[in-house]
Design an enzyme around this catalytic site. Structure first.
Site, PDB file in Angstrom:
ATOM      1  N   LYS A 117      -3.927 -14.352  -5.842  1.00  0.00           N
ATOM      2  CA  LYS A 117      -4.218 -14.890  -4.515  1.00  0.00           C
ATOM      3  C   LYS A 117      -5.665 -14.548  -4.116  1.00  0.00           C
ATOM      4  O   LYS A 117      -6.089 -13.403  -4.275  1.00  0.00           O
ATOM      5  CB  LYS A 117      -3.238 -14.251  -3.518  1.00  0.00           C
TER       6      LYS A 117
ATOM      7  N   LYS B  52      -9.811 -10.996   0.408  1.00  0.00           N
ATOM      8  CA  LYS B  52     -10.931 -10.074   0.612  1.00  0.00           C
ATOM      9  C   LYS B  52     -10.644  -8.771  -0.120  1.00  0.00           C
ATOM     10  O   LYS B  52     -11.511  -8.190  -0.763  1.00  0.00           O
ATOM     11  CB  LYS B  52     -11.092  -9.758   2.110  1.00  0.00           C
TER      12      LYS B  52
ATOM     13  N   LYS C 147       0.816  -1.221   0.000  1.00  0.00           N
ATOM     14  CA  LYS C 147       0.000   0.000   0.000  1.00  0.00           C
ATOM     15  C   LYS C 147       0.848   1.269   0.000  1.00  0.00           C
ATOM     16  O   LYS C 147       0.315   2.366  -0.012  1.00  0.00           O
ATOM     17  CB  LYS C 147      -0.880   0.035   1.266  1.00  0.00           C
TER      18      LYS C 147
END
Ligand code: TYM
Length: 325
Positions: A193, A196, A113
């Site tokens: 992968k 969520k 991030k």
């Protein structure tokens, strides 16, 4: 006796990656009478991304119901919400003072991030320290996790070693990760992968029709139905192989290679396999989602047990660091 510990973040409904990568292997280990198991819901971690309280409550219930749906024996083991045992945050503070800044700056969870730093809150940056506290608070020996958590386990060992070195004794137990190499990273609908945060996950507890719709969204190439297909590059085949018997996998492989078998057929077979393999967990999951009082009772019982152990560890650490016990 080995202490097994693992946690799932309540930042969404649990998905197939969580189940195959962590929940099922952990429950398998917990069946060994030599082991004592500590499985918890990392609800404090979920505050990094989920700010809405009612949403968090729903996800906490969903994760808790999943542990029970896959057969976790909460009478013999320990089952709790991280936020209900305050020692997690206390230990996280002590550990953070033994955690070098570059270690956190190198964490994959942060680096992923770090291109948009304005989106990063301090919780995301210090996330591995709270995770280390979760593990060290219970003197865990083995931590069954998916491959994506490997770095966090290495950091946990490094932080614990730094504190032990400082105080000149083994106040904290160094844990080991247990990663099932066969399962590794479970792919999501798009082959990345399953996660969520990538919105590519399969929620096996969805109502039948919705689950079928999700399975039909698995990405496939454009090879026409009649032509032979390469099973090894196909996501549906990969997911099917994780759950099917050897004979079923061999048959599916043959179907791909023969041609005349479409991706739609393979997806239908995968959907049916989900319904068959998860029939019992789906029933138990729905039962607990409809009876939240029972879920709450099991968690509160577990939280009593967890608190006692956590208090002992904290008092040991406080003493070693000169805070009194
Ligand atoms: P979380 O909630 O992202 O994932 C929970 C577990 O599921 C595994 N997993 C996967 N395994 C295989 N393939 C996938 N696609 C996949 N996606 C998720 C993860 O590896 C993990 O084992 N930080 C942790 C939660 C945590 C924790 C802990 C774990 C907090 N404290 C202490 C162990 C010990 C996390 O976010 O996992």
């Amino acid at each position: 006796m080995a202490r097994i510990l693992t946690g799932i973040q309540s930042s969404g409904r649990p998905h197939l990656g969580n189940i195959l990568g962590a929940i099922q292997p952990a429950i398998e280990l917990s069946r060994d009478p030599q082991n004592e198991s500590f499985f918890f819901i990392a609800d404090l971690h979920s505050l990094i991304t989920i700010k809405e309280g009612s949403q968090r409550e729903e996800y906490i219930r969903a994760i808790a119901a999943t542990w029970l749906a896959f057969g976790f024996d909460t009478d013999r083991n320990v089952f709790w919400r991280q936020s209900r045992v305050q020692e997690h945050t206390e230990l996280a503070w002590y550990l953070s003072c033994f955690t070098p800044f570059p270690m956190l700056a190198n964490a994959h969870s942060f680096k992923e991030k770090s291109e948009r730093l304005s989106d990063v809150n301090a919780g995301l940056f210090t996330y591995p320290v709270l995770q280390a506290a979760d593990i060290l608070l219970y003197d865990a020996n083995i931590v069954p996790v998916g491959k994506d958590q490997k770095q966090h386990l290495e950091m946990t060992r490094d932080i614990a070693s730094a504190l032990n070195r400082q105080v000149g004794k083994e106040v904290l137990v160094l844990p080991e990760s247990r990663i099932d190499e066969k399962l590794m990273v479970i792919p999501g609908l798009d082959g990345q992968k399953m996660s969520k945060s990538y919105h590519n996950y399969i929620d096996i507890f969805l109502p039948e029709k919705d689950l079928r719709k999700v399975v039909m969204k698995i990405v496939s190439d454009s090879t026409p139905l009649e032509e032979p297909k390469n099973p090894d590059t196909d996501i549906t085949y990969q997911l099917y192989s994780l759950l099917a018997t050897e004979a079923e996998v061999a048959q599916m492989r043959q179907n791909y290679q023969n041609g005349g078998y479409g991706y739609g057929h393979a997806k239908q077979a995968l959907y049916e396999l989900f319904m068959e393999s998860f029939e019992e967990p789906r029933r138990i999951y729905n039962y607990y989602m409809e009876n939240p009082g029972e879920l709450e009772r099991k968690l509160e019982e577990g939280e009593e047990k967890a608190r006692q152990i956590a208090r002992n560890t904290i008092s040991r650490v406080r003493q070693a660091l000169g805070f009194g016990s």
